[in-house]
Design a protein around this motif. Structure first.
Motif, PDB file in Angstrom:
ATOM      1  N   ASP A  46       0.747 -27.204   0.026  1.00 20.46           N
ATOM      2  CA  ASP A  46       1.536 -27.385  -1.194  1.00 20.46           C
ATOM      3  C   ASP A  46       3.038 -27.464  -0.915  1.00 20.46           C
ATOM      4  O   ASP A  46       3.752 -28.233  -1.565  1.00 20.46           O
ATOM      5  N   GLU A  50       5.427 -30.555  -2.055  1.00 22.81           N
ATOM      6  CA  GLU A  50       6.614 -30.281  -2.872  1.00 22.81           C
ATOM      7  C   GLU A  50       7.872 -30.843  -2.202  1.00 22.81           C
ATOM      8  O   GLU A  50       8.716 -31.460  -2.857  1.00 22.81           O
ATOM      9  N   SER A  54      10.332 -33.777  -3.597  1.00 22.05           N
ATOM     10  CA  SER A  54      11.742 -33.438  -3.769  1.00 22.05           C
ATOM     11  C   SER A  54      12.634 -34.464  -3.068  1.00 22.05           C
ATOM     12  O   SER A  54      13.616 -34.947  -3.643  1.00 22.05           O
TER      13      SER A  54
END
Length: 72
Positions: A46, A50, A54
């Motif tokens: 994860d 992420e 981003s």
């Protein structure tokens, strides 16, 4: 930084790198890759997913500013 295949590297950190392909599909086309290989996105942890999203957001914001293509 130019790559051997004619693409141009526009971003790199310890986890990912981004390139503008030699033959982009559209103005502002950038490919973002993890440095480690995975079979599919579900195989990534994860934190990496992420981080990828981003960085994709930062790159897309910069492209919108450079190309002046805000929602057009």
């Amino acid at each position: 930084m130019n790559q051997d295949d004619g693409s141009i590297q526009v971003y790199e950190d310890e986890l990912v790198y981004a390139i503008v392909p030699k033959k982009p599909a559209a103005n502002g086309h950038v490919r973002l890759y993890p440095k480690k290989e995975f079979a599919d996105i579900e195989s990534m942890d994860d934190a990496l997913v992420e981080h990828i999203f981003s960085i994709a957001n930062v790159i897309s914001s910069a492209l919108f500013e450079i190309t002046q293509s805000h929602g057009k």
